[in-house]
Write an enzyme that holds these catalytic residues in place. Sequence first.
Site, PDB file in Angstrom:
ATOM      1  N   CYS A  98       0.919  -1.213   0.133  1.00  0.00           N
ATOM      2  CA  CYS A  98      -0.078   0.107   0.133  1.00  0.00           C
ATOM      3  C   CYS A  98       0.914   1.306  -0.064  1.00  0.00           C
ATOM      4  CB  CYS A  98      -0.826   0.010   1.253  1.00  0.00           C
ATOM      5  SG  CYS A  98      -2.181  -1.282   1.143  1.00  0.00           S
ATOM      6  N   SER A  99       1.872   1.218   0.575  1.00  0.00           N
ATOM      7  CA  SER A  99       2.781   2.488   1.012  1.00  0.00           C
ATOM      8  C   SER A  99       3.509   2.748  -0.586  1.00  0.00           C
ATOM      9  CB  SER A  99       3.834   2.193   1.943  1.00  0.00           C
ATOM     10  OG  SER A  99       3.606   2.264   3.058  1.00  0.00           O
TER      11      SER A  99
END
Length: 155
Positions: free
Chosen positions: A47-48
Amino acid sequence: MTDTVTAGARAPEFSLRDQYGQDTVLGSLRGGPVLVVFYPLAFSGVCSGELADLRERHGDLAALGVTVLAVSVDSTFALRTWSDAEGFPFALLSDFWPHGATARAYGVFDDERGVARRGTFLIDAEGVVRWSVRTPVDRPRDVDEYVARARDLAG
């Protein structure tokens, strides 16, 4: 789990708080395209990377008039901390309570894990989904495809 919302369907309405505690109402964004990006959790590896890629391409999407909304089940407090650390130029929306209700409405809630799956929806100015894709949880999405789809929508 309900079926994932697909192209041609009316986008389910929602009102969610962003990382600053402000309400974001999908219907109030009519008149321009909206990209809704569901992701499992803030601060997680894939996600990052995805949201960093989206941050880097945000200017291209903004130039096309696209409002970007990233949605997870994280609290507004976690989203604010993450946004401040990463400098995200778009809204991070909290689908915290009722837990995952918006992800469920879009058909991308993972009941087993209690998080949103990777679902992306490009919504036109009238509130109709024009493109959607689900990506496996362990694979990042292709942000270049977001930009290409937004260009197609812009004509």
